[in-house]
Design an enzyme around this catalytic site. Structure first.
Site, short mmCIF file in Angstrom:
data_model
loop_
_atom_site.label_atom_id
_atom_site.label_comp_id
_atom_site.label_asym_id
_atom_site.label_seq_id
_atom_site.Cartn_x
_atom_site.Cartn_y
_atom_site.Cartn_z
N TYR A 224 68.91 41.81 3.99
CA TYR A 224 69.75 40.72 4.47
C TYR A 224 69.00 39.96 5.55
O TYR A 224 68.46 40.57 6.47
CB TYR A 224 71.05 41.31 5.05
CG TYR A 224 72.03 40.27 5.56
CD1 TYR A 224 72.66 39.39 4.70
CD2 TYR A 224 72.33 40.19 6.93
CE1 TYR A 224 73.55 38.43 5.18
CE2 TYR A 224 73.23 39.25 7.41
CZ TYR A 224 73.83 38.37 6.53
OH TYR A 224 74.73 37.44 7.00
N ASP A 319 61.35 40.60 9.09
CA ASP A 319 62.63 40.29 9.73
C ASP A 319 62.99 41.50 10.60
O ASP A 319 63.50 42.51 10.11
CB ASP A 319 63.70 40.02 8.66
CG ASP A 319 65.05 39.72 9.29
OD1 ASP A 319 65.18 39.83 10.54
OD2 ASP A 319 65.99 39.39 8.53
N LYS A 347 69.76 40.23 17.87
CA LYS A 347 70.45 41.42 18.36
C LYS A 347 69.95 41.88 19.74
O LYS A 347 70.36 41.34 20.74
CB LYS A 347 70.35 42.54 17.32
CG LYS A 347 70.99 42.10 15.97
CD LYS A 347 71.25 43.24 15.04
CE LYS A 347 71.57 42.78 13.64
NZ LYS A 347 72.96 42.76 13.28
C1 LIG Z 1 67.70 42.04 9.34
C2 LIG Z 1 68.71 40.97 9.69
N1 LIG Z 1 68.36 39.69 9.59
C3 LIG Z 1 69.19 38.71 9.90
C4 LIG Z 1 70.46 38.97 10.31
C5 LIG Z 1 71.37 37.84 10.67
O1 LIG Z 1 71.63 37.88 12.04
P1 LIG Z 1 72.98 37.23 12.64
O2 LIG Z 1 74.12 38.07 12.17
O3 LIG Z 1 72.75 37.30 14.12
O4 LIG Z 1 73.05 35.85 12.14
C6 LIG Z 1 70.89 40.31 10.44
C7 LIG Z 1 72.26 40.67 10.86
O5 LIG Z 1 73.22 40.09 10.63
C8 LIG Z 1 69.98 41.32 10.11
O6 LIG Z 1 70.33 42.60 10.18
N1 LIG Z 2 74.64 44.02 8.75
C1 LIG Z 2 74.88 42.78 9.46
C2 LIG Z 2 73.73 42.57 10.36
O1 LIG Z 2 72.94 43.39 10.65
C3 LIG Z 2 76.15 42.85 10.19
C4 LIG Z 2 76.44 41.69 11.08
C5 LIG Z 2 77.40 40.71 10.46
O2 LIG Z 2 77.09 40.11 9.44
O3 LIG Z 2 78.47 40.50 11.04
#
Ligand SMILES: Cc1ncc(COP(=O)(O)O)c(C=O)c1O
Ligand SMILES: N[C@H](C=O)CCC(=O)O
Length: 509
Positions: A224, A319, A347
């Protein structure tokens, strides 16, 4: 073939780094009858540290206190979970917000029941609106690695808030956080701050395309990278949990530019480059997957990706939104000693505030406006309160012993959970790496999302509910990693494992 001289410079700078011993990663192969060769068996490397007191757990350290919630106030004996107020708030929420939530992973769609609504959190504990206290292994999906509402972080943000919440203009704290990231993350020479991991990833994809003058991007199934259009293709996290393989609204012409391959499968990468090599701008991946449950790579896999992308003039992007400052202070790239061209972060670097970043060598990053032509902007980007929270969080993490502590307690947790499951006849596999952990209800090995999908999600649902009733808050999906923090004590871990033993005893194998 395009070469990247800056990356060669970066690589030689890296090879001159202080001793840092990466370990080859093992696949998850635990089973009830067999001894596991899992991430639990990994020995972490060392990041660079600055001050002297060795961190040895929340009670002995001065890092923070847990005034709001005492550890003894959470219960791991069966609670008849009273959720009247949570339920009422969620009923109301559903009338004013889609699905009642601000992000789909918070809904309990795959575990049943209604989401718990929270009121406060401190250290390793989180308290809901009905007064139930839980040991928290979600930690806001990762950011709270020093413990939630850490006193030092709160002091730093409060002091900054008094001076101003946002300037919409440069502030010194941006320089400081950029320097801290550059000092820590081996492949990084310049940083652009944004407001989320999503923004970091879609901005990095734009940069990747501009730099290579190519359009296709390769991603791994189950990884993701936020909800940018290019990434809502075979995505993990909530997309996987809700069983949506992609999303309506994403232009088919955009989705067609994203090629997907299974994680940890080098033949698939070779094949995709054989077919599309000259059109591929770069490869995106989580260097340790957290969004399909926890899945480590092998070091050889990452090394091969590095080699193949370089051969084809494509960029490699790690990522590290989730792994950044969780898999050691030099992040997953330092741990595995494999250097990407670009890195995304989020994060932890915001310490609980909405901060993301994309970063890399000067040659690539100077293509970003106003230094270069690739446009990307943000009203609140680099906002001082988020910078202050991130800086303090990194300062705490640099203290000696922090990562050793995180690795030790997380390993104990993962081993304890696997053991509790096996004792009760359940087929499981999983493990941990520093402050990330995971357990799949399948025999394993789990090397990619295709393997993870073999998990018994109905069993996970029962496990999740049982743990909730015993005061343990887990992510409401089999396809999310678990997290620990410096505030998690050995007592928390023992009580969690005891609760799991009880729950798993009551579930048919
Ligand atoms: C590996 C990774 N990339 C991107 C994202 C996207 O980050 P955000 O939720 O802060 O938009 C997340 C988490 O949601 C993530 O775990
Ligand atoms: N798994 C997602 C990010 O690491 C959880 C965060 C979200 O989408 O709210």
């Amino acid at each position: 073939m395009r070469t990247n001289p800056q990356m060669q410079n970066t690589a030689s700078r890296i090879s001159g780094m202080p001793a840092f011993v990466p370990q080859a990663a093992g696949h998850f192969t635990a089973h009830r009858q067999r001894n596991a060769v899992s991430a639990c068996d990994w020995t972490p490397g060392r990041g660079r540290r600055q001050d002297n007191a060795v961190y040895d757990g929340p009670r002995r350290a001065v890092v923070h206190t847990m005034q709001a919630v005492s550890p003894s106030s959470s219960s791991t004996s069966t609670q008849k979970l009273k959720t009247d107020r949570s339920d009422a708030l969620m009923r109301d929420a559903a009338t004013v917000m889609p699905g009642g939530v601000s992000s789909p992973v918070r809904a309990f769609r795959s575990v049943g029941g209604s989401p718990i609504v929270f009121e406060s959190t401190k250290g390793s504990k989180i308290v809901d609106v009905d007064g139930n206290t839980y040991i928290d292994y979600v930690l806001s999906f990762g950011p709270s690695v020093v413990g939630s509402a850490n006193d030092e972080v709160i002091e730093a943000v409060t002091a900054q808030a008094r001076k101003g919440l946002t300037f919409g203009a440069p502030c010194e704290l941006e320089n400081q956080l950029a320097h801290a990231i550059i000092d820590a993350v081996p492949s990084v020479e310049m940083v652009r701050f944004v407001n989320s991991g999503t923004e970091a990833c879609f901005s990095a994809a734009r940069l990747m395309r501009a730099y290579t003058r190519r359009e296709k991007i390769v991603k791994m199934t189950g990884c993701y990278h936020g909800h940018g259009d290019s990434f809502l293709v075979s995505a993990g996290s909530g997309v996987a949990t809700l069983g949506l393989s992609d999303s309506p609204g994403v232009l088919s012409s955009v989705a067609a530019k994203t090629l997907t391959v299974p994680y940890n499968n080098i033949d698939a990468i070779r094949e995709v480059f054989r077919q599309h090599g000259s059109e591929i701008a770069g490869v995106f991946l989580e260097p340790v997957v957290g969004n399909a449950g926890l899945i480590p790579p092998t070091r050889e896999y990452l090394q091969e990706l590095r080699q193949i992308t370089r051969q084809h003039g494509a960029l490699l992007l790690f990522d590290e939104v989730m792994t950044g400052f969780r898999i050691g202070y030099s992040c997953a790239q330092g741990y595995f000693d494999v250097m990407p061209d670009l890195t995304t972060l989020g994060k932890v670097i915001g310490g609980g505030y909405p901060v993301g970043a994309y970063a890399g060598p000067r040659e690539i990053m100077e293509m970003v406006a106003p230094a270069g032509p690739v446009y990307q902007a943000g009203t609140l980007s680099g906002s001082p309160v988020g910078m202050a929270a991130g800086l303090k969080t990194l300062e705490i993490l640099r203290r000696p012993g922090t990562y050793e502590y995180l690795d030790r307690i997380t390993k104990r947790l993962a081993e304890g959970l696997l053991q509790a499951a096996r004792e009760n006849g359940h087929a499981v596999c999983g493990g941990s790496l520093y402050s990330m952990w995971g357990m799949f209800f399948t025999e394993g090995p789990v090397n990619n999302f295709e393997d993870a999908k073999k998990s018994d999600t109905a069993k996970f649902q029962k496990f999740h509910r049982g743990m909730l009733e015993r005061g343990v808050y887990l992510a409401p999906s089999q396809f999310e990693a678990g997290f620990t923090s410096l505030a998690h004590s050995e007592d928390d871990v023992e009580r969690t494992v005891e609760a799991a033993r009880e729950v798993l005893r009551g579930i048919a194998p």
